[in-house]
Every structure is written in C-alpha cells, then in structure tokens.
Design an enzyme around this catalytic site. Structure first.
Site, PDB file in Angstrom:
ATOM      1  N   CYS A   1      -5.510  76.708-112.410  1.00 48.06           N
ATOM      2  CA  CYS A   1      -4.748  77.443-113.217  1.00 48.06           C
ATOM      3  C   CYS A   1      -3.664  77.021-114.072  1.00 48.06           C
ATOM      4  O   CYS A   1      -4.106  76.230-115.074  1.00 48.06           O
ATOM      5  CB  CYS A   1      -4.273  78.482-112.142  1.00 48.06           C
ATOM      6  SG  CYS A   1      -3.706  80.159-113.173  1.00 48.06           S
TER       7      CYS A   1
ATOM      8  N   HIS B   1      -8.727  80.065-108.427  1.00 40.82           N
ATOM      9  CA  HIS B   1      -7.825  79.603-107.387  1.00 40.82           C
ATOM     10  C   HIS B   1      -8.652  79.015-106.263  1.00 40.82           C
ATOM     11  O   HIS B   1      -8.872  80.111-105.106  1.00 40.82           O
ATOM     12  CB  HIS B   1      -6.783  80.372-107.134  1.00 40.82           C
ATOM     13  CG  HIS B   1      -5.746  80.480-108.066  1.00 40.82           C
ATOM     14  ND1 HIS B   1      -4.683  79.693-108.072  1.00 40.82           N
ATOM     15  CD2 HIS B   1      -5.617  81.224-109.216  1.00 40.82           C
ATOM     16  CE1 HIS B   1      -3.812  80.092-109.065  1.00 40.82           C
ATOM     17  NE2 HIS B   1      -4.386  80.931-109.982  1.00 40.82           N
TER      18      HIS B   1
ATOM     19  N   GLU C   1      -7.905  77.388-103.679  1.00 42.19           N
ATOM     20  CA  GLU C   1      -6.910  77.274-102.480  1.00 42.19           C
ATOM     21  C   GLU C   1      -6.588  78.550-101.844  1.00 42.19           C
ATOM     22  O   GLU C   1      -6.187  78.813-100.798  1.00 42.19           O
ATOM     23  CB  GLU C   1      -5.577  76.593-102.875  1.00 42.19           C
ATOM     24  CG  GLU C   1      -4.465  77.466-103.395  1.00 42.19           C
ATOM     25  CD  GLU C   1      -4.893  77.666-105.098  1.00 42.19           C
ATOM     26  OE1 GLU C   1      -6.166  77.665-105.509  1.00 42.19           O
ATOM     27  OE2 GLU C   1      -3.805  78.256-105.688  1.00 42.19           O
TER      28      GLU C   1
END
Lengths: 231, 768
Positions: free
Chosen positions: A85, A194, A196
């Site tokens: 991002c 994302h 994560e």
C-alpha cells in the site's frame, strides 16, 4: 531469519506487518525511518499507512527518508523488499518499481476483501503460491489506481513483472487491473492490497469456511523465508 | 474583542483593567449573559481583562460548563452501588472513564458530539470530531484502538442531505483511516427532524495497562507546563461558546471561522509521541486541548492539581503571528496537548518530542499560589482562581414544562393502523422495510472505513457490536455497541433512554461479552425551551435508573444542547454506548448464519408493539403512541443466558431484535453470509396470541434470535429450561433463500441487492 519493518511518521500497519512476520516464524525487527541502519535484517517490509500525511503525493516524502538510501542499496544487492500500500507508493516514488499510484477512480477510500490473481510465482514474495492461484486479502486505500504509460505497461507485462491482478472487481481504476508489480530481478515487490491483514485465523477476511478465517497473506512472508533459505 | 494593530501592541493587562473599570466589554458577543458578566466582576473584584473575559466566556459556555445539565447529571454518580463501581478505575469528570477489565488491563472509552461544526463544514466538522475524542483517550494514558460514529441526517432525498452525508462520511473516513484506528461500528439514521441539525457523535476506545493511567492535573510546584503538537492558529476560535452553545439562526452571519481544521497526520504522530512519553515515565499530568483550547487546559490542569500555574502566553508557537492573546486563549486548533513535566525530566521529554518532529514550547510552571497567572510579553493579562473558571461556573435550574403536545401524541397509537391483508402485501411491506433508509445496508458508508488496521478486530459492522482483542496472548477483549432511537424518545424520553440502554446492552451480550460500563452522548434541543428541559430531565432520570437496575455504571459522556433550527428541536437523542468484556475473543458470536442445518431459536416473547416502530414509519409514515415496554430484569436474564451459552460454545450466531422486529433480524442474519433459512411463525403466534404482522414487525424488547448446531441442541434447550427464559424453535438454516413458511420466499442475493441499493441510489455508486 530476520525481517525488518520500517516505521515512517504516519505508518499505520507497521505493527501488523511485524505480527505477520512473527506468525510466519521469522524474527520481526522494527526499523526507524530516520536511521541509516538496517540492523542486519535479511528482508524488508515497507508497511501501509499515510506517511507524512500523504503530503505532496502518497509516498513521495518517505521515498527521501534517510533509511531509503540503505533500502535502495540493499534492493540492488537482491534483498527481498515488499512494499504494501503506502510502501508500494514509496517504492514507485523511489523508482525501485515502475508506474505510479493515483486517487481511486471511484473518488472515495475503499475497504474490501479483494480477490487477486497471482500471475508470477518467481518473485521472492510469491514463490509459495501456484501460478494462476486466486487469493483473497484485504484492500484499503484512497490512492490505489496503478498507472503507467502504454509503452511501460506493455514492457512490464512483456517482462512478466505484473505479479497480481484484481479479480472480479477492479476497485480503484488500476490500468490493466494491475494490483502489484515487481522489479526485473523479482526481489522487490509492491502491491496495494494488504497481505499482513490475512495472516491470522480470526482476524482476516471472511471465507466460505468461517468468518475472518482468511490467511492467504501468510504465504507472502513464508515465500520470503523460502527465498532466503534457498540462497 | 478588540484587535490590536500588531502582536506587540499593548494588551489589556490586569493593571489596565483596574485603571479602567468602566470600559465597555463585548461579553454578549462572546456568549455571556449580563448576570454572568456581573458575577465575573464580583469574583475578580474588578472588570475582567479581555483575556480573562475570553477565558470565562468559553469555560462558562454550555458546552464546557454543563451549566444547564449539571443538576441532572449528578444522578449518574448517585445511583450506583459498590458492586457497580468496583471495577471503575476512573469515573465521571475526567477526560474519559476507565474500567478494569482484568489481567492488568484497563479500557477507557467515551462518546462526544460534534454536531454543529459538522453541519456548517461537514468534512472538517466530522474529521475533528474523531480527532477530539481520540485525544481524550490519549490523555488518559491509553493507546486508542477503535472508533465508532453515531450519525443522524435529514431526509434521505433532501438535496442538502447528500452534501452533509458526503462531507461527514469522507471526513470520518479521512481522519480515522489516516489515524490508523479501526472503525468497528456505529449508527446511521435519516429523519427530517435532523435536516437543519444533523448529529455527528464520535466514540473512541483506548486500552492501557493499569500502571499507565494518567490524569489531568498539575501538581508539584516548579514542574514545567509544556505545550506540544500542532501550532496554534486562528481556527475554531470560540467554537465551544459560539457554535456549540447556541441555536442556528438561518439569517445570521456564517459561523464557519468557528470550525476547526484537522490534520490526522499530526495527530497520529502525536499519539505515538505521547505513548513514548508515557512509556518512559516523562509525564506528570496531561490534558488534551479541545473545546476552549488553552483556556480549558490551563484552568483545568491547575484546578485539578495544586491550584496554581504561571505561564507566558507569548511562548505559544503560532501558525499566524498576528493572533491576539485573547485569540490564542480561545483558539481550538487541533492536535495539541499540554503536559506537566518535572524539571529534571524536561530534556528527556524534549528529546522524545524532537524524535517525532513534534514542536514543543515550555510555557511556564506549576505554582503554589492558587492563582492561574498568564503573562503576555511579561505583562500580566490573566490573574484568576482557576477553579472559578473551570469548576465553579454557573449552575442553572432551567424551567421545565410538560410538553403541551405529548398527550395527543401518546394517544395516537399505531395499533389501529391497517395491516397487510395478503401474503403479497406482507412481502411488499417486508421488502420496503429492508430497503428503507434506516434499515438498509450501510455498506456505502462503512466500505470507506478501515476496520483491519491494528489487526485486532474480532467483530465489526454489520454485526451488532464491535469487538477488539486487547491481549494477543490470552485473547482478552472488549465489545462495544451504541444505540438511540429518537422516535421512541420523542414519544417518551425516559422510556426511550431506557430502550437505548437495553438495546446497546443486548447488542453487547449477543456478541458473547459481559456488559460492564456505559457512556452517553445526550443530544437535545435548546435548554432555554422548558419542554426540551423536561425531555432532558426525563431521559437522564430514565437512563440513570436503568443503569442502576442493570448494574452497570455511566463512566462519562457528553451533553449537546441547542440542536434545533429555529424553534424546532430535534427528537431527544440520547446515544448510549455499552462496553462489555470477553475473556477470549475466539468465543465471539457473529450476527449471521454461516452454516446450513442449524436450528434457529427465538428467545423472548412478542407483544403487539408498533408505536414508534420502523413498520409504522415506513409503511404508514406514522409516529405516535407509546414506545415498547422495557423489562430490565428480563434483559439481565437474557444476557446471562447468552453469556452461558457462548461460554459453552453452543451458539453459531446471535442477533438482537430491534428496529423492524423479527422480520428485519432474520433478513440481516440471511444477508450476513448469504446462508438462507426456513422459518415458521405459527407456534410463536399461538403461544403469544399475536397475528402474523405482529410476529414479523413488532418491536418488543428482550428478544434475540440464535442459531445452534444440531449436536448442541439438547444442551442449549437444557440451558434455557434451567434459566427459565422463553424459547421457541422457529426455523432452520438452509439453502440460499429466506422462506417464511406459507407466506413468502425470497433469495438471499435478492435481499442483499435491495438492501445495498438504497444508499448508493441517493449518494452515488462510489463504492464497488
């Protein structure tokens, strides 16, 4: 295996990236933008957020942070670097990755569980996927529209550097549905969604099996460990 | 207020005030009444300086002093038992209440209004509303971990509503997302009564270790008073006194300069900087700068500490060097904090703020004089007893009058409204409710909010409450839900406030958490209207009584008066937030059906209660009668049952019944994951002696639908039997459609499409 996560002023998903590294069984190392020390890490994550409030352009100021000179050197030497991002925006601003990111075509911030098509499994961050695999990880951004000139788009497609494409819905007007790209060598990867946030059971995207059970993002981090072990 | 020709021009000093007792002062323009001005002169024994006048005017405003509400709010502190307060580390009166949730962890939370700024300048008003409540949380020593917003807009198809909605939602999205705080829930309602006065309430929750608790007090003479964060500018001057404490007058001049401008990046850095300061033990006392800016921070810190403070105002770092000392005192520039620091720790303190590039200036120090003294370039411009500014403000016992219109309104019951006569009519009414603005999917809004950041969100919209993991090792967490039904409150403000509490309490209970504490944001019309004061007094009494009955304390909150345009006040809208504790978020319960073949049970009984309902509003455009009955003992029993069942992992889902009744709850459970159901209502109708319309659309309280895997059926039924709570199997999860037997069948996807279409239809198909 030590994987560093750099915190810039305005980084938001830095603690999440550190957690993801830990869940992948690597040692997370918190790094600071103002330092010139990578503390001997084996791989690097530039996390999501709004570094410097997205002033000027998203990622533009962070790309000139003190630590970025070390990041650029390490990337040139082949260290795995992942930009997520805002981190992806920094990597394009630092010219480690091609293209640029502009405001979503819909005009608003978009948060959704996003399906992606994995196009390249020969990068340091995607070797654990199978070619053509469909994954779902969260997407959340205001300036995620990937752009480049037609010539450049043709070139990176020709060189096999489009790593991810949006599936089903193109959420931000990215050209040719491009969600993530790599450098020529494949050690530097950037993407808007994302990974994560899809690494821990109970806190990821919904799946057909159970709510918030999606962990497709974990493979990014285990891939990097795999790539490092293979060296 | 006089504006000097240059910043170095002579300010109105204390000396000067003594010498010129007859000088005319613009107290009226600053929002003070003549008797309040006289009282200030009496306190000081002279006329106030222009700086003192500025301070008193903002601190004695309704917004800061609670002068009209104080005599009622005391009930929240009085109606408590030792049992209720045993986990309360900090109660009302501080920046936010703090609740011990066990394992050495505490949670602090609060909801606040930012209504008027959000109408004038929706984007900045809503953005700074988020920023302000988050600073309240930081100033308790906590890391903010979640936000929520409670929004009330005008009629959905009024042209001005789109302006306000776009601004407010993008303001919250911009500020909250940039701050890295998950937005995990909230409410959005549309009603013409909020057309000229939308409500934008913002709630934030923070977590801290017990030992990290910080309070706003300035103690220890010689300790330094430090201002850090953003520079002080000309924005938000008089926001508390001019904007928040007066009604809108459509003919008056624009009040836009009184709205603050927010910079979430500055606030994000400030959060991290504060947390590092706390961690290193560098802060003695801390206060955020919100309403009334430096006036509030200095007078409150001094009042809560040893009582004295001496600061040099020219040391304040300015964005605009032409600001007068009065403007500096009143400015509500955002992203600023004031700390009290021991002199030997000052260097270390400054090193941390420098690390985060946070500008810092040392303004002065704590004294033992009992006086707050403020100098401007060495000349004394303020010399007051800080308690007279911050604590002992005026207290009003405003006239109260029983509304002339309310008996007629209560007599106009919805029970006599025509009901659907055919299955086709039932389906049509059901679908109109599903797509109605207040029940429709709020995805258009919530898709602009990040709920993933921080990685601890266990539940969020569209579930009944939000849930956050606090401890990654043990899974300890909290749940939070807010509710307020203005229509119920218009019919009966006391009952309406109790209903808001009961619903928020139930919403926390369905998630598997144990309700523990309450915050409220009381949004009302003008306190100068005796009928509004009656509504307010009724709501506070009802809410405080209900908290006592449920055994959960109010830990803090906010009062917002003057929510009216012209003479028309809004519906009384007491937003009630309930916080609950869950020992392991892995045991959380979602609101929708995930698997086929589970039994669906209805807990509680249904009476014919249509007054104030979504059905009456949507189908008949009707508001009248008396709101549903509340049985708080039953709510407690229900919460206990849900907790026991979730502890034994018997529940696959649980969903509260409220607006739109059983029909809407079932629809939402289907839409959540797209798993359908067959539902039969014959037994409910027979047991409760009600018709089909009542079974589907009545809004009786104390009801929840749960789904239970077949293998847990016997244990679940036994649990209900032991606890004696009414329970009836009303269906089974199955397929991809919702079938209400012998009435209608509709595909889940069709329901989703209808529900999701309403907001984009009015506000553009921005999201995907």
């Amino acid at each position: 295996m030590r994987i560093g996560v750099i915190t810039f002023p305005g980084s938001l998903d830095d603690r999440d990236a550190l957690r993801a590294v830990r869940l992948a069984d690597a040692e997370p190392v918190a790094l600071w933008h103002g330092s010139h020390d990578l503390e001997g890490v084996d791989a690097l994550v530039l996390p999501g957020g709004f570094s410097y409030g997205d002033y000027l352009r998203a990622g533009a100021i962070a790309a000139h942070a003190p630590i970025m000179s070390e990041v650029i050197d390490a990337a040139a030497k082949g260290m795995p670097v992942l930009g997520i991002c805002n981190g992806f925006q920094m990597l394009t601003e630092a010219h480690l990755l091609p293209g640029g990111l502009i405001r979503n075509d819909v005009g608003t911030f978009v948060r959704r569980d996003q399906a992606l098509h994995v196009e390249q499994t020969n990068t340091a961050w995607t070797n654990g996927f199978t070619a053509g695999q469909e994954i779902v990880i969260p997407l959340k951004n205001g300036e995620g529209g990937f752009i480049a000139s037609d010539d450049e788009l043709d070139r990176i497609e020709g060189e096999g550097r489009v790593v991810f494409r949006y599936l089903g819905v193109n959420p931000n007007g990215s050209l040719r549905d491009i969600a993530g790209v790599s450098n020529e060598r494949g050690n530097v990867v950037g993407l808007m969604p994302h990974p994560e946030h899809a690494t821990e059971l109970g806190f990821g995207p919904d799946t057909r099996d159970a709510m918030r059970s999606g962990t497709d993002g974990l493979t990014f981090f285990t891939s990097a460990i795999q790539a490092l072990q293979a060296v | 207020m006089s504006t000097p020709a240059s910043p170095t021009a002579v300010a109105d000093t204390v000396e000067n005030a003594k010498a010129t007792p007859e000088k005319e002062q613009p107290y009226g323009a600053l929002g003070l009444k003549p008797d309040e001005y006289d009282r200030i002169k009496e306190i000081l024994g002279r006329r106030p300086t222009s700086g003192e006048l500025a301070m008193y005017s903002v601190m004695w405003s309704e917004h800061c002093s609670y002068k009209s509400s104080k005599i009622y709010l005391r009930q929240f502190g009085q109606k408590v038992t030792p049992e209720m307060t045993k986990n309360l580390m900090v109660g009302m009166g501080e920046n936010a209440g703090v609740v011990d949730i066990g394992e050495g962890w505490a949670v602090t939370f609060k909801v606040e209004s930012h209504n008027h700024p959000s109408y004038i300048e929706p984007f900045q008003g809503a953005a700074t509303g988020v920023g302000g409540i988050v600073r309240d949380i930081i100033s308790m020593g906590a890391r903010p971990v979640a936000v929520m917003d409670q929004l009330r807009f005008g009629k959905i198809d009024d042209p001005d509503t789109a302006r306000v909605v776009h601004g407010v939602v993008s303001g919250i999205s911009f500020y909250g997302n940039c701050l890295g705080l998950p937005n995990i829930g909230g409410e959005t309602y549309f009603d013409p009564v909020y057309q000229g006065n939308p409500l934008v309430n913002a709630l934030s929750v923070g977590v801290l270790r017990h030992e990290d608790l910080h309070l706003a007090n300035a103690s220890g003479a010689g300790n330094k008073v430090v201002l850090f964060g953003a520079r002080t500018g000309g924005d938000g001057i008089g926001g508390a006194s001019i904007l928040a404490s007066d009604s809108f007058d459509s003919t008056g001049p624009t009040k836009r300069p009184a709205v603050q401008v927010g910079d979430p990046f500055a606030e994000k850095v400030l959060i991290e900087c504060c947390l590092e300061l706390y961690r290193d033990g560098l802060v003695q006392g801390i206060q955020d700068l919100g309403a009334a800016g430096i006036s509030c921070a200095t007078s409150e810190l001094a009042s809560n500490g040893d009582g004295g403070m001496h600061v040099e105002l020219s040391h304040v770092l300015l964005r605009d060097p032409s600001l007068t000392p009065e403007e500096i005192l009143m400015s509500e520039s955002q992203e600023r904090m004031m700390a009290v620091v021991e002199p030997e720790k000052l260097d270390e303190f400054l090193a941390v703020t420098a690390k985060w590039d946070v500008e810092t200036s040392v303004l002065g120090e704590v004294t033992e004089t009992g006086r707050l003294v403020i100098d401007w370039h060495g000349e004394e411009i303020v010399n007051v007893d800080p308690r007279t500014v911050a604590v002992d403000g005026p207290v009003y016992e405003r006239p109260v009058a029983y509304p002339t219109w309310i008996d007629a309104l209560n007599a106009d019951t919805a029970a006599v409204l025509p009901r659907p006569e055919s299955s086709e009519d039932v389906l049509a009414q059901f679908l109109s409710l599903v797509a109605s603005p207040n029940l429709a999917s709020k995805n258009w809004i919530t898709d602009q909010y990040d709920y993933y950041v921080l990685g601890n969100t266990a539940l969020s919209f569209p579930d009944d409450g939000g849930m956050i993991r606090v401890d990654e090792e043990s899974g300890l967490g909290f749940a939070i839900a807010t509710d307020a039904n203005g229509r119920y409150c218009q019919l009966d403000p006391s009952q309406g406030a109790k209903l808001a509490l009961a619903e928020a309490y139930r919403n926390v209970a369905v998630s598997g958490a144990v309700p523990a504490a309450v915050t409220d944001c009381l949004n009302f019309g003008s306190p100068e209207n005796p009928e509004v004061m009656w509504q307010f007094s009724q709501a506070v009494e009802g809410l405080s009584d209900a908290c006592l009955e449920l055994g959960i304390p109010v830990t803090g909150g906010n009062v917002s008066f003057y929510n009216q345009t012209g003479d028309t006040p809004i519906f009384p809208t007491p937003v009630v937030g309930v916080l609950g504790v869950i020992d392991d978020v892995a045991r959380r319960v979602p609101s929708g059906w995930q698997d086929e073949g589970h039994n669906i049970y209805l807990l509680g009984t249904t009476q014919e209660e249509f007054d104030g309902s979504a059905w009456a509003a949507t189908v008949h455009g009707h508001l009248g009668g008396r709101p549903p009955a509340v049985d708080l003992d039953a709510e407690k029993a229900l919460a206990g049952l849900l907790h026991a069942a979730s502890q034994q992992s018997l529940l696959a889902s649980a969903h509260d019944l409220s607006d739109g009744g059983l029909a809407q709850a079932v629809a939402e459970s289907v839409m959540r994951f797209g798993v359908g159901a067959r539902v039969w209502l014959g037994e409910v109708m027979q047991r409760d002696g009600i018709d089909l319309t009542t079974a589907l659309f009545s809004e009786s309280t104390g009801r929840v639908i749960v789904s239970v895997p077949r293998e847990d059926d016997v244990r679940f039924q036994a649990l209900c039997d032991v606890r004696g709570y009414p329970v009836l199997r009303i269906g089974v999860t199955d397929g991809t459609a919702l079938e209400v037997q012998d009435v209608f069948t509709i595909e889940a996807e069709d329901l989703r499409t209808r529900s999701a279409a309403t907001l984009p239809e009015h506000f553009g198909s921005a999201t995907v």
